[in-house]
Design a protein around this motif. Structure first.
Motif: not given
Lengths: 289, 247
Positions: A37, A157, A161-162, A212, A215-218, A221, B84-85, B87-91, B95, B134-135
């Motif tokens: 990631l 996280l 992510f950011d 990856y 799933t859409d959740r860390l 994953m 911002v990414d 495709d990141f696995p986060i809903n 977020t 997912q975002i």
């Protein structure tokens, strides 16, 4: 299969191999998620190769190879950071320059180190030769890595992510970058006996990439990635024991097989469903016209 | 009275090129301030320097008379969408929950209280039906609303938004500006990097017109005049108030 189970119950070396490779599969899977990631797959490959001179020097001075490897791993990541920040050299080139230099140095030092050390087993791993000491090292490293991820999950996280948001929270992104590098080095050391230096990158990025796609959740994953890592390790051990094949190579191919399945058949991202959806959309458009 | 934001002699450069040359300003609290100027005027750079996201060559920045370090937990920042990414696995819910992290500190996890609050913030931006998405599956406007919900969860006294209306549909824009005005009425100080001059007076109380330096700063109606605009955008061919300057 039943023959393998009987052997597993009877032979301590096989139990050690099984336990160690599963632990390696799990921790590679967990750290691998953050590597993937953060877009640091190449960095993972670099660090794993670059621990070689550290391992050689540890053998020469007679300390656990764990210490030398960690020092070499950290020096490499600092070196790469230095070259890419202080010069106009781009990051991927900096990685290539530094890690191949460390790896080359390692090859020469390994030749000079005591002849009892087998370069091949470090490069390619030999899970059936795992000793008790290796198993305990792996368990200790695994505990450290998993605890770190659990305790600092929030910070990992948000910095992954950011990083900009993390900076506005006052989190030190650079510190977390190097922390991930140290964890990566530790995981490489833990994997030396099972998959070896050359192939450990596959254990880091293949199970994580498979997860990856699914799933859409860390948290999911990380869980799936650890599961796929452990599953490939067990499969690899079984096949390599029964057919006398290189354990590291079989483990990696098992992980790759899972990846290919996910790539084509994943419910959300699978290439097969995607192409079916596209062609049915095309048909609908054509019929509409 | 302490100023909400007080900047003195701020200089910032990239690769030896000076982007901001001696910015000084004093902004009163409880205002909705737009930061405008031509491309390359240093609008985003100014915002990032104020938030300590990049190093200034020199200058002092004070919030309510205090340093950034003392005030960090009272700041919320909404970055440009392009940073911002997606495709990141986060809903969406997770977020927004990130906004609870500064108050939680190290180690403590968001619990039931934080999750309920996050859902309330999603309701405020009208995104409660998308909590489990997912975002990357959201439209630009929806993504921006989620970020605003995260900023709301931070309970910040200062809000900084970088180009929040780029690639955003009209209804999301209305929701966002409506909420920003509500927050302003609740006493928050809000700064928005913006490039569309046409909405200048409708959206903002004050405007900061930048072009490497402060060209004008004050009530929107006074800044959006031919004089200062000509200075910032060049006297000839520059847009006049009431005309949009989309990039």
């Amino acid at each position: 299969m039943s023959g393998f189970m009987t052997d597993l119950l009877n032979y301590a070396f096989l139990q050690k191999a099984m336990f160690t490779s599963m632990m390696v599969g799990i921790i590679c899977g967990v750290i691998g998620c953050f590597i993937v990631l953060r877009g640091m797959s190449l960095m993972g490959d670099a660090i794993s190769h670059a621990v070689l001179p550290g391992v050689a020097i540890s053998y020469m001075i007679g300390v656990n190879y764990f210490y030398g490897a960690v020092v070499a791993g950290v020096l490499t990541s600092v070196g790469i950071g230095f070259v890419s920040e202080k010069s106009r050299i781009k990051n991927d080139s900096a990685i290539g320059i530094i890690f191949s230099a460390f790896f080359a140095l390692g090859i020469i030092l390994m030749a000079k180190a005591a002849s009892s050390v087998d370069l091949t087993s470090i490069l390619f791993g030999n899970v059936l030769a795992v000793r008790s000491a290796d198993m305990w090292t792996t368990l200790a490293i695994g505990t450290i890595v998993l605890l770190t991820v659990i305790v600092f999950y929030k910070e990992l996280l948000v910095t992954t992510f950011d990083p900009t948001l993390a900076a506005t929270f006052g989190l030190p992104n650079r510190l977390f970058h190097y922390a991930v590098m140290v964890l990566l080095t530790l995981v490489t050391v833990a994997s030396l006996r099972t998959v070896g230096i050359i192939l450990v990158v596959a254990m880091l990025i293949t199970p994580a990439s498979t997860a990856y796609l699914l799933t859409d959740r860390l948290p999911a994953m990380i869980g799936l990635s650890a599961l796929f890592g452990a599953l490939s390790a067990v499969t690899g051990l079984y096949v390599s024991f029964n057919y006398n094949l290189s354990s590291g190579a079989v483990i990696v191919l098992a992980a790759t097989a899972m990846f290919l399945l996910a790539l084509f058949f994943s419910p959300k991202q699978g290439l097969l469903w995607r192409s079916m959806r596209t062609s049915s959309n095309r048909k609908a458009v054509r019929n509409g016209n | 009275m302490a100023f909400a934001l007080e900047v003195k002699n701020l200089h910032v450069s990239y690769d030896g090129k000076e982007v901001l040359r001696g910015i000084s300003l004093s902004a009163p609290p409880g205002r909705l301030t737009g930061i405008i100027g031509p491309n390359g005027a240093g609008k985003s750079t100014f915002m990032k320097a104020v938030l300590g996201l990049l190093n200034a060559d020199c200058g002092t920045i004070r919030f309510n008379g205090k340093t950034l370090r003392e005030m960090r937990k009272r700041m919320a920042y909404v970055p440009q969408r392009s940073s911002v990414d997606w495709d990141f696995p986060i809903n969406v819910r997770d977020t927004v929950l990130l906004g609870s992290y500064p108050a939680l500190g190290l180690i403590r996890r968001p619990g039931k209280t934080e999750k309920e609050e996050a859902d309330k913030c999603l309701v405020k931006v009208g995104m409660e039906d998308f909590a489990d998405r997912q975002i990357g599956q959201l439209s630009g406007g929806q993504q921006q609303r989620v970020f605003l919900a995260r900023a709301l969860l931070q309970h910040a006294e200062f809000l900084f938004l970088d180009e929040p209306f780029v690639g955003v549909d009209a209804s999301s824009e209305d929701v966002i500006i409506g909420l920003l005005k509500e927050l302003r009425d609740a006493g928050k100080s809000i700064f928005v990097v913006h490039h569309d001059l046409s909405k200048g007076t409708a959206y903002f109380d004050d405007l900061l017109l930048l072009n490497g330096r402060v060209v004008a700063c004050g009530p929107a109606v006074e800044v959006l005049r031919p004089g200062p605009l000509g200075q910032a955008y060049g006297a000839f061919g520059g847009p006049v108030a009431g005309e949009g300057v989309n990039q």
